[in-house]
Design a protein around this motif. Structure first.
Motif, PDB file in Angstrom:
ATOM      1  N   LYS A   7      33.333   5.987  36.593  1.00  0.00           N
ATOM      2  CA  LYS A   7      32.572   4.988  35.830  1.00  0.00           C
ATOM      3  C   LYS A   7      31.689   5.636  34.761  1.00  0.00           C
ATOM      4  O   LYS A   7      31.326   4.987  33.787  1.00  0.00           O
ATOM      5  CB  LYS A   7      31.736   4.129  36.773  1.00  0.00           C
ATOM      6  CG  LYS A   7      32.590   3.147  37.552  1.00  0.00           C
ATOM      7  CD  LYS A   7      31.763   2.255  38.445  1.00  0.00           C
ATOM      8  CE  LYS A   7      32.667   1.254  39.144  1.00  0.00           C
ATOM      9  NZ  LYS A   7      31.932   0.364  40.032  1.00  0.00           N
ATOM     10  N   LYS A   8      31.337   6.894  34.924  1.00  0.00           N
ATOM     11  CA  LYS A   8      30.591   7.620  33.888  1.00  0.00           C
ATOM     12  C   LYS A   8      31.522   8.159  32.808  1.00  0.00           C
ATOM     13  O   LYS A   8      31.161   8.218  31.639  1.00  0.00           O
ATOM     14  CB  LYS A   8      29.809   8.785  34.506  1.00  0.00           C
ATOM     15  CG  LYS A   8      28.597   8.374  35.281  1.00  0.00           C
ATOM     16  CD  LYS A   8      27.876   9.598  35.821  1.00  0.00           C
ATOM     17  CE  LYS A   8      26.652   9.201  36.615  1.00  0.00           C
ATOM     18  NZ  LYS A   8      25.955  10.375  37.148  1.00  0.00           N
ATOM     19  N   LEU A   9      32.724   8.568  33.208  1.00  0.00           N
ATOM     20  CA  LEU A   9      33.672   9.173  32.275  1.00  0.00           C
ATOM     21  C   LEU A   9      34.211   8.173  31.255  1.00  0.00           C
ATOM     22  O   LEU A   9      34.299   8.473  30.070  1.00  0.00           O
ATOM     23  CB  LEU A   9      34.839   9.807  33.051  1.00  0.00           C
ATOM     24  CG  LEU A   9      35.967  10.417  32.226  1.00  0.00           C
ATOM     25  CD1 LEU A   9      35.452  11.583  31.385  1.00  0.00           C
ATOM     26  CD2 LEU A   9      37.103  10.872  33.132  1.00  0.00           C
ATOM     27  N   CYS A  10      34.569   6.995  31.698  1.00  0.00           N
ATOM     28  CA  CYS A  10      35.194   6.009  30.801  1.00  0.00           C
ATOM     29  C   CYS A  10      34.321   5.659  29.592  1.00  0.00           C
ATOM     30  O   CYS A  10      34.803   5.696  28.460  1.00  0.00           O
ATOM     31  CB  CYS A  10      35.584   4.758  31.585  1.00  0.00           C
ATOM     32  SG  CYS A  10      36.948   5.051  32.743  1.00  0.00           S
ATOM     33  N   ASP A  16      31.879   8.366  22.766  1.00  0.00           N
ATOM     34  CA  ASP A  16      31.856   9.674  22.096  1.00  0.00           C
ATOM     35  C   ASP A  16      33.219  10.088  21.561  1.00  0.00           C
ATOM     36  O   ASP A  16      33.314  10.703  20.507  1.00  0.00           O
ATOM     37  CB  ASP A  16      31.357  10.759  23.061  1.00  0.00           C
ATOM     38  CG  ASP A  16      29.911  10.554  23.468  1.00  0.00           C
ATOM     39  OD1 ASP A  16      29.261   9.645  22.920  1.00  0.00           O
ATOM     40  OD2 ASP A  16      29.435  11.290  24.342  1.00  0.00           O
ATOM     41  N   GLY A  17      34.277   9.757  22.298  1.00  0.00           N
ATOM     42  CA  GLY A  17      35.612  10.212  21.912  1.00  0.00           C
ATOM     43  C   GLY A  17      36.410   9.222  21.098  1.00  0.00           C
ATOM     44  O   GLY A  17      37.435   9.554  20.530  1.00  0.00           O
ATOM     45  N   GLY A  18      35.965   7.963  21.061  1.00  0.00           N
ATOM     46  CA  GLY A  18      36.668   6.968  20.270  1.00  0.00           C
ATOM     47  C   GLY A  18      37.898   6.380  20.941  1.00  0.00           C
ATOM     48  O   GLY A  18      38.728   5.759  20.279  1.00  0.00           O
ATOM     49  N   LEU A  19      38.039   6.553  22.250  1.00  0.00           N
ATOM     50  CA  LEU A  19      39.174   5.959  22.966  1.00  0.00           C
ATOM     51  C   LEU A  19      38.977   4.453  23.009  1.00  0.00           C
ATOM     52  O   LEU A  19      37.927   3.970  23.419  1.00  0.00           O
ATOM     53  CB  LEU A  19      39.272   6.531  24.389  1.00  0.00           C
ATOM     54  CG  LEU A  19      40.449   6.071  25.230  1.00  0.00           C
ATOM     55  CD1 LEU A  19      41.766   6.533  24.611  1.00  0.00           C
ATOM     56  CD2 LEU A  19      40.333   6.608  26.646  1.00  0.00           C
ATOM     57  N   ARG A  20      39.967   3.711  22.555  1.00  0.00           N
ATOM     58  CA  ARG A  20      39.874   2.258  22.472  1.00  0.00           C
ATOM     59  C   ARG A  20      40.908   1.596  23.373  1.00  0.00           C
ATOM     60  O   ARG A  20      41.997   2.129  23.560  1.00  0.00           O
ATOM     61  CB  ARG A  20      40.108   1.787  21.026  1.00  0.00           C
ATOM     62  CG  ARG A  20      39.104   2.313  20.046  1.00  0.00           C
ATOM     63  CD  ARG A  20      37.795   1.540  20.165  1.00  0.00           C
ATOM     64  NE  ARG A  20      36.783   2.136  19.312  1.00  0.00           N
ATOM     65  CZ  ARG A  20      35.695   2.749  19.766  1.00  0.00           C
ATOM     66  NH1 ARG A  20      35.493   2.870  21.046  1.00  0.00           N
ATOM     67  NH2 ARG A  20      34.803   3.249  18.948  1.00  0.00           N
ATOM     68  N   SER A  26      43.240  -1.631  29.277  1.00  0.00           N
ATOM     69  CA  SER A  26      41.825  -1.286  29.124  1.00  0.00           C
ATOM     70  C   SER A  26      41.640   0.232  29.092  1.00  0.00           C
ATOM     71  O   SER A  26      42.545   0.988  29.457  1.00  0.00           O
ATOM     72  CB  SER A  26      41.022  -1.867  30.294  1.00  0.00           C
ATOM     73  OG  SER A  26      41.399  -1.210  31.494  1.00  0.00           O
ATOM     74  N   VAL A  27      40.449   0.660  28.694  1.00  0.00           N
ATOM     75  CA  VAL A  27      40.128   2.092  28.696  1.00  0.00           C
ATOM     76  C   VAL A  27      40.186   2.635  30.118  1.00  0.00           C
ATOM     77  O   VAL A  27      40.686   3.735  30.350  1.00  0.00           O
ATOM     78  CB  VAL A  27      38.734   2.338  28.065  1.00  0.00           C
ATOM     79  CG1 VAL A  27      38.258   3.759  28.305  1.00  0.00           C
ATOM     80  CG2 VAL A  27      38.758   2.023  26.580  1.00  0.00           C
ATOM     81  N   GLU A  28      39.703   1.856  31.065  1.00  0.00           N
ATOM     82  CA  GLU A  28      39.719   2.290  32.464  1.00  0.00           C
ATOM     83  C   GLU A  28      41.145   2.547  32.949  1.00  0.00           C
ATOM     84  O   GLU A  28      41.391   3.516  33.662  1.00  0.00           O
ATOM     85  CB  GLU A  28      39.035   1.247  33.366  1.00  0.00           C
ATOM     86  CG  GLU A  28      37.537   1.147  33.178  1.00  0.00           C
ATOM     87  CD  GLU A  28      37.114   0.378  31.925  1.00  0.00           C
ATOM     88  OE1 GLU A  28      35.928   0.466  31.560  1.00  0.00           O
ATOM     89  OE2 GLU A  28      37.960  -0.291  31.307  1.00  0.00           O
ATOM     90  N   THR A  68      41.800  12.647  23.163  1.00  0.00           N
ATOM     91  CA  THR A  68      40.381  12.278  23.168  1.00  0.00           C
ATOM     92  C   THR A  68      39.560  13.344  23.876  1.00  0.00           C
ATOM     93  O   THR A  68      38.495  13.748  23.387  1.00  0.00           O
ATOM     94  CB  THR A  68      40.185  10.908  23.854  1.00  0.00           C
ATOM     95  OG1 THR A  68      40.944   9.927  23.156  1.00  0.00           O
ATOM     96  CG2 THR A  68      38.729  10.508  23.867  1.00  0.00           C
ATOM     97  N   ILE A  69      40.041  13.814  25.009  1.00  0.00           N
ATOM     98  CA  ILE A  69      39.322  14.854  25.757  1.00  0.00           C
ATOM     99  C   ILE A  69      39.242  16.137  24.935  1.00  0.00           C
ATOM    100  O   ILE A  69      38.191  16.778  24.866  1.00  0.00           O
ATOM    101  CB  ILE A  69      39.986  15.092  27.129  1.00  0.00           C
ATOM    102  CG1 ILE A  69      39.739  13.876  28.028  1.00  0.00           C
ATOM    103  CG2 ILE A  69      39.466  16.363  27.790  1.00  0.00           C
ATOM    104  CD1 ILE A  69      40.506  13.878  29.319  1.00  0.00           C
ATOM    105  N   ILE A  70      40.324  16.508  24.285  1.00  0.00           N
ATOM    106  CA  ILE A  70      40.312  17.712  23.447  1.00  0.00           C
ATOM    107  C   ILE A  70      39.325  17.564  22.299  1.00  0.00           C
ATOM    108  O   ILE A  70      38.620  18.509  21.943  1.00  0.00           O
ATOM    109  CB  ILE A  70      41.735  18.027  22.936  1.00  0.00           C
ATOM    110  CG1 ILE A  70      42.596  18.531  24.097  1.00  0.00           C
ATOM    111  CG2 ILE A  70      41.706  19.053  21.808  1.00  0.00           C
ATOM    112  CD1 ILE A  70      44.051  18.726  23.743  1.00  0.00           C
ATOM    113  N   SER A  71      39.225  16.372  21.718  1.00  0.00           N
ATOM    114  CA  SER A  71      38.305  16.166  20.598  1.00  0.00           C
ATOM    115  C   SER A  71      36.840  16.309  21.026  1.00  0.00           C
ATOM    116  O   SER A  71      35.972  16.585  20.200  1.00  0.00           O
ATOM    117  CB  SER A  71      38.532  14.801  19.959  1.00  0.00           C
ATOM    118  OG  SER A  71      38.048  13.762  20.793  1.00  0.00           O
TER     119      SER A  71
END
Length: 178
Positions: A7-10, A16-20, A26-28, A68-71
């Motif tokens: 729940k903190k990561l999503c 911060d990463g722009g994952l949409r 959903s992002v989750e 996203t994680i790499i960015s």
């Protein structure tokens, strides 16, 4: 991964990463699919079946989260400068004289891979199966500060280390410790 960490990561990946979210996911769900594949070494086909998605959608989802994680790497990972002796070394008289200039630990390991049969020989060193070498560096707090994946198992350790210090995103080794 715990539910609290998930729940903190999503939100971090989203803000911060722009994952949409996409039209149908959903992002989750993106993050859950990524964690299932990466954390359990599962294939797209199986995870697609689990989530009732097409294989192409699952693959795209995995790659969106991965990029996203790499960015976010430059925002959350900082290489140590080497100007301070870690307290884990200073406080232990048994190791201080020998490791006083040590700022982190480096190790190489083999990771098993699947490659086409025609390329398998390049990836087979002293193991009986194809592997790649991974150079991993971590702090005394056991946090990774640098990871480099080599192309094939037959690469020598010195060649991998030379590659790590000569890249644009190089492994930083303070001059005092050479």
């Amino acid at each position: 991964m715990s539910e609290q960490a998930f729940k903190k990561l999503c939100p971090i990946l989203q803000s911060d990463g722009g994952l949409r979210p996409t039209q149908c996911m959903s992002v989750e769900e993106h993050v859950a699919i990524f964690l299932h594949i990466g954390g359990n070494d599962l294939r797209y086909t199986f995870v697609s079946w689990m989530y009732r998605r097409f294989k192409s959608i699952t693959s795209g989802c995995f790659h969106r989260v991965f990029h996203t994680i790499i960015s976010l790497e430059s925002r959350y990972i900082e290489q140590p400068k080497g100007d301070v002796v870690p307290k884990e070394i200073q406080e232990k008289k048994r190791v201080f004289p020998y490791f006083k200039n040590c700022i982190r630990a480096t190790d190489g390991t083999h990771v098993r891979v699947k490659v086409p049969n025609k390329e398998a020989l390049r990836y087979r060193g002293h193991k009986r199966y194809p592997t790649i070498k991974v150079l991993a560096v971590c702090s005394f707090g056991l946090k990774f500060t640098y990871v480099l994946i080599s192309r094939e198992d037959t690469a020598s350790d010195s060649r991998i280390l030379k590659n790590a210090v000569n890249r644009d995103d190089k492994l930083v080794i303070p001059n005092d410790n050479l």
